[in-house]
Design a protein around this motif. Structure first.
Motif, PDB file in Angstrom:
ATOM      1  N   PHE B   3      49.868  19.765  -2.646  1.00  0.00           N
ATOM      2  CA  PHE B   3      51.156  19.082  -2.792  1.00  0.00           C
ATOM      3  C   PHE B   3      51.646  18.455  -1.487  1.00  0.00           C
ATOM      4  O   PHE B   3      52.172  17.339  -1.481  1.00  0.00           O
ATOM      5  CB  PHE B   3      52.194  20.052  -3.354  1.00  0.00           C
ATOM      6  N   LYS B   4      51.432  19.168  -0.368  1.00  0.00           N
ATOM      7  CA  LYS B   4      51.924  18.653   0.921  1.00  0.00           C
ATOM      8  C   LYS B   4      51.276  17.308   1.253  1.00  0.00           C
ATOM      9  O   LYS B   4      51.949  16.370   1.679  1.00  0.00           O
ATOM     10  CB  LYS B   4      51.624  19.659   2.038  1.00  0.00           C
ATOM     11  N   LEU B   7      52.520  14.690  -1.112  1.00  0.00           N
ATOM     12  CA  LEU B   7      53.887  14.290  -0.751  1.00  0.00           C
ATOM     13  C   LEU B   7      53.873  13.323   0.426  1.00  0.00           C
ATOM     14  O   LEU B   7      54.576  12.316   0.437  1.00  0.00           O
ATOM     15  CB  LEU B   7      54.712  15.532  -0.396  1.00  0.00           C
ATOM     16  N   TRP B  11      55.264   9.602   0.361  1.00  0.00           N
ATOM     17  CA  TRP B  11      56.314   9.202   1.312  1.00  0.00           C
ATOM     18  C   TRP B  11      55.857   7.978   2.119  1.00  0.00           C
ATOM     19  O   TRP B  11      56.593   7.006   2.261  1.00  0.00           O
ATOM     20  CB  TRP B  11      56.642  10.361   2.270  1.00  0.00           C
TER      21      TRP B  11
ATOM     22  N   PHE C 153      66.204  15.381   1.600  1.00  0.00           N
ATOM     23  CA  PHE C 153      64.741  15.419   1.462  1.00  0.00           C
ATOM     24  C   PHE C 153      64.174  16.548   2.327  1.00  0.00           C
ATOM     25  O   PHE C 153      63.382  17.370   1.861  1.00  0.00           O
ATOM     26  CB  PHE C 153      64.168  14.050   1.862  1.00  0.00           C
ATOM     27  N   GLY C 156      65.214  20.062   1.075  1.00  0.00           N
ATOM     28  CA  GLY C 156      64.449  20.527  -0.075  1.00  0.00           C
ATOM     29  C   GLY C 156      63.115  21.110   0.337  1.00  0.00           C
ATOM     30  O   GLY C 156      62.573  22.005  -0.301  1.00  0.00           O
ATOM     31  N   TYR C 157      62.601  20.597   1.455  1.00  0.00           N
ATOM     32  CA  TYR C 157      61.268  20.995   1.912  1.00  0.00           C
ATOM     33  C   TYR C 157      61.322  22.172   2.884  1.00  0.00           C
ATOM     34  O   TYR C 157      60.391  22.968   2.969  1.00  0.00           O
ATOM     35  CB  TYR C 157      60.634  19.780   2.604  1.00  0.00           C
ATOM     36  N   LEU C 241      62.491  11.298  -3.486  1.00  0.00           N
ATOM     37  CA  LEU C 241      61.534  12.165  -2.779  1.00  0.00           C
ATOM     38  C   LEU C 241      62.072  13.592  -2.702  1.00  0.00           C
ATOM     39  O   LEU C 241      61.321  14.560  -2.870  1.00  0.00           O
ATOM     40  CB  LEU C 241      61.280  11.624  -1.367  1.00  0.00           C
ATOM     41  N   ALA C 242      63.380  13.717  -2.469  1.00  0.00           N
ATOM     42  CA  ALA C 242      63.995  15.052  -2.410  1.00  0.00           C
ATOM     43  C   ALA C 242      63.875  15.742  -3.760  1.00  0.00           C
ATOM     44  O   ALA C 242      63.577  16.945  -3.835  1.00  0.00           O
ATOM     45  CB  ALA C 242      65.461  14.926  -2.004  1.00  0.00           C
ATOM     46  N   VAL C 245      60.345  16.999  -4.197  1.00  0.00           N
ATOM     47  CA  VAL C 245      60.111  18.208  -3.393  1.00  0.00           C
ATOM     48  C   VAL C 245      60.766  19.414  -4.062  1.00  0.00           C
ATOM     49  O   VAL C 245      60.159  20.485  -4.185  1.00  0.00           O
ATOM     50  CB  VAL C 245      60.683  18.011  -1.964  1.00  0.00           C
ATOM     51  N   HIS C 248      58.983  20.851  -7.104  1.00  0.00           N
ATOM     52  CA  HIS C 248      57.783  21.650  -6.843  1.00  0.00           C
ATOM     53  C   HIS C 248      58.085  22.908  -6.033  1.00  0.00           C
ATOM     54  O   HIS C 248      57.179  23.661  -5.720  1.00  0.00           O
ATOM     55  CB  HIS C 248      56.740  20.800  -6.105  1.00  0.00           C
ATOM     56  N   ARG C 249      59.326  23.097  -5.693  1.00  0.00           N
ATOM     57  CA  ARG C 249      59.652  24.265  -4.857  1.00  0.00           C
ATOM     58  C   ARG C 249      59.673  25.532  -5.705  1.00  0.00           C
ATOM     59  O   ARG C 249      60.187  25.545  -6.819  1.00  0.00           O
ATOM     60  CB  ARG C 249      61.000  24.056  -4.175  1.00  0.00           C
TER      61      ARG C 249
END
Lengths: 268, 250, 251
Positions: B3-4, B7, B11, C153, C156-157, C241-242, C245, C248-249
């Motif tokens: 996922f990282k 992402l 981005w 964003f 969230g990460y 994007l946030a 993230v 998927h958290r």
């Protein structure tokens, strides 16, 4: 079921919880109980397999609307009052305003918080916060109640009140899943239990099927001193039997299973 | 792909795409924000400490510019030419809208710096020796170059045009250039009356008596009786004098 | 809340500073000088409020686990994020509004006093466009909305609030200096690469309207609309994007 980078928190767990029953999920700290509950609520995702509640996914908000959740600690905003907290959660559930006010007051009264209704949560005691947790979990009259450590940090009186409350839920036909360390209480409350360790389910079933011996050979003794009890225990062993405290039955099973599992190194 | 990494790719691609697509939008808005010279971060932090950088970053740009200007005067007292020039540039980069910075800066360059170079005792050599003349002209050109950096809307304003004219006239002794700047200045509606009179005198000094006469006549026609700065009798008298001069010449 | 109040008070004090530190005023009109202080407080302190409030509102919920009972209710994570971003934006707008009212008041009071003053400021333009101040404040709200969505964003990460705050400020600094970085630290091929890389970060300098707006000049509605579009595009991008993230958290 959940696969992290370094740790598999829950592994090959299969649980069937019948509607209208009280199911106790037992296990030591870090055994995967809370992760299981979070997966049930859609807060975590299994890396393989699936979870169905009422035939749907927990990710579906319509399914979550039918579930009440009591977290393992009071994770609420301290700057809100009891009334405001219920109002907040009620709005998330989409309860109409007038109905929400009526329901909030009824629930807060039911859990003995009528006097503290407009007090900030920062001024609530631990027991009060736990009762408030029950009130928020009951908002919207959910069909399933998921109670994560409902008696954690609650005094014995409070714990017995929790027992009374869970029994009342069963009588009203609700399905309850609870995690608790008070095994004796669970024994009296649950229709069935599951014992977990290292993310795996070690045993599951009704209390009767899990306890050995059925109960005919059991004997209750009262009014003896410690040395008399030890003497009886020795006598029982010499006759090929054993003496143990009835109140600790489930705890004993639990401990035995976990210790045996730890010794085997967690091999399936 | 984990996922990282996914992402990061998402981005990178979306940001780049949006960055490219919004380029025209960004450029169109720059007319609003004004064409501001880009400040040098290095000189900002080295010369004045991080506080100024933070201030400039955060929106206190004009205040920071004022502080830079005050600090420039600290160096001015000790006649530190390069520091003064550097801080002047920094201040006008931070706040290019201040006419004061442009005018005061150009005067320091044109009037003070040649003296700093030759020394107070030899100040007169700036007007008497060829070397002195060269120094004076060098700094005069620098002052004009400094004023040329002013934003377009400022460079078309009377004070800057007059300053350029004055430097060309007094420091460079370049009458043609001075007159060109004066001509631009007097064409502006809001030009003060005395500038118009000076323009006419510079024309006379440059031997363009007829042009001066014609100009003053046209200028006189625009003057109102109520305006005390117009000095109508004085202008009228001067027109007569120039007329006499022209008649005598012919 | 305490921080919000502290910064609001700092902003107003900074504005008062504009009234009393006139010795630093060089050449510009007094009203413009006061406006400089007000605008500075709006952008500098506003950015701090934005980063801190967004981290507090979003990452604070994750850190204190108050998000658990919320997400167990029928609330989608995207809805939660939108709610939090709107909350952060409301906080930002309130902050900007407080400073705008203070600035307008300061300008109005000083403008009333000016004719009584001596001739020392004669020649400087005394007029001030109150509409310009409002336009500046409105544009700042949009600038800070972009910063809030970027901070969301990272919130969230993040696994710590420090990381989220640091990244929020980092992007703010890069966003402010985007143009300068290319101009100062690159040439030739390196500059081309740098130019390409700066496209990744929104240019926050475009929202610096400068003090000309206070003179009522250059406020073209089409340019303002352009700025609002620019802000909205980046808010949607970083908001999406946030949301990705957050989706998927694991909690």
């Amino acid at each position: 079921m959940e696969k992290g980078h370094y740790l598999r928190a829950v592994d090959k767990l299969t649980l069937n919880i019948p509607e209208g029953s009280v199911f106790g999920l037992l296990g030591p700290n870090g055994s995967g109980k809370s992760t299981t509950i979070r997966m049930l609520l859609g807060l975590s995702e299994p890396s393989s397999g699936g979870i169905q509640i009422f035939g749907g996914s927990a990710k579906d908000p319509a399914v979550r609307r039918r579930i009440g959740y009591l977290p393992d600690a009071p994770y609420y905003h301290k700057f809100l009052t009891g009334r405001e907290l219920l109002r907040f959660f009620g709005r998330l559930l989409g309860i109409p305003k007038t109905d929400l006010e009526r329901q909030s007051f009824a629930l807060l009264s039911q859990f003995g918080l009528a006097d503290a209704i407009d007090r900030k949560l920062g001024a609530y005691s631990k027991g009060m916060l736990q009762r408030l947790g029950f009130a928020q979990a009951m908002l919207g009259d959910p069909e399933i109640l998921i109670l994560d450590e409902p008696t954690a940090g609650v005094d014995p009186v409070g714990a017995s009140e929790v027992g009374v409350f869970v029994r009342s839920l069963r009588e009203r036909g609700k399905t309850v899943l609870l995690c608790s360390h008070l095994l004796t209480q669970v024994q009296g409350l649950c229709d069935a239990v599951g014992i977990m360790n290292r993310g795996r389910l070690l045993a599951a079933g009704s209390i009767e099927t899990l306890l050995p011996g059925g109960g005919n050979s059991r004997l209750a003794i009262d009014g003896l001193t410690e040395s008399d009890l030890n003497e009886i225990a020795r006598l029982a062993e010499s006759k090929g039997g054993r003496a143990f405290s009835i109140g600790d039955d489930l705890e004993d099973i639990f401990r035995k299973l976990v210790i045996a599992d730890d010794k085997s190194g967690g091999a399936p | 792909m984990n996922f990282k990494l996914r992402l990061f790719c998402i981005w990178f691609c979306t940001s780049l795409l949006v960055g490219l697509l919004t380029q025209p939008l960004r450029r169109s808005t720059q007319t609003l924000t004004g064409k501001q010279a880009e400040e040098s971060l290095v000189s900002l932090s080295v010369g004045l400490g991080q506080g100024i950088t933070l201030a400039a970053l955060g929106g206190y740009r004009n205040i920071a510019a004022n502080l830079v200007w005050v600090s420039m005067y600290g160096d001015w007292r000790y006649r530190l030419k390069s520091e003064v020039a550097q801080k002047m540039m920094l201040a006008v980069s931070l706040n290019p809208d201040s006419i004061y910075f442009w005018i005061d800066g150009s005067r320091i360059l044109a009037n003070d710096m040649p003296v700093w170079q030759v020394g107070d005792e030899l100040m007169n050599t700036l007007f008497t020796t060829p070397e002195g003349l060269e120094i004076r002209k060098k700094y005069g050109e620098q002052a004009l170059a400094f004023l040329d950096k002013a934003p377009e809307r400022l460079s078309q304003e009377v004070p800057i045009l007059v300053e350029k004219a004055a430097i060309s006239w007094r420091r460079l002794e370049d009458f043609d250039r001075a007159l060109a700047y004066f001509k631009q200045a007097v064409a502006i509606e809001s030009v003060p009356n005395h500038i118009c009179r000076v323009y006419a005198e510079v024309l006379v000094k440059n031997g363009q008596v007829r042009e001066a006469y014609e100009y003053l006549k046209s200028h006189y026609a625009t003057l109102s009786d109520d305006d005390h700065t117009a000095l109508k009798p004085f202008v009228s008298k001067r027109i007569e004098e120039l007329k006499g001069k022209l008649d005598a010449g012919s | 809340m305490r921080l919000f109040l502290l910064l609001a008070v700092s902003g107003v004090v900074s504005l008062a500073g504009g009234l009393y530190f006139q010795e630093f005023n060089l050449g510009s009109s007094e009203l413009r000088f006061i406006a400089d202080f007000g605008f500075g407080a709006m952008t500098l302190l506003g950015s701090i409020v934005t980063v801190v409030a967004t981290v507090q509102l979003l990452f604070g919920e994750i850190e204190h686990r108050t998000i658990l009972p919320i997400l167990s209710k029928p609330v989608r994570r995207g809805e939660f994020l939108v709610g939090k971003l709107l909350g952060a934006w409301l906080t930002i707008c309130s902050f900007v509004a407080i400073l705008t009212v203070a600035l307008l008041l300061a300008l109005f009071i000083r403008e009333q006093q000016l004719p009584e003053l001596t001739d020392e400021t004669l020649g400087a333009d005394h007029s001030v466009s109150y509409l310009g101040v409002l336009v500046f404040a409105g544009v700042q709200c949009f600038r800070l909305m972009v910063l809030a969505s970027i901070t969301a964003f990272f919130s969230g990460y993040a696994s710590s609030s420090m990381f989220a705050v640091f990244m929020g400020f980092f992007v703010w600094v890069i966003g402010q200096l985007r143009g300068s970085l290319v101009a100062q630290w690159g040439e030739g091929f390196g500059q081309s690469v740098l130019k390409l890389l700066t496209l990744l970060i929104p240019d926050l300098r475009v929202f610096d309207l400068g003090t000309q707006v206070i003179e009522g000049a250059g406020v073209a509605p089409i340019s303002i609309a352009g700025l609002v579009c620019y802000a909205l595009v980046y808010t949607v991008l970083y908001g999406s994007l946030a949301a990705l993230v957050l989706k998927h958290r694991e909690f």
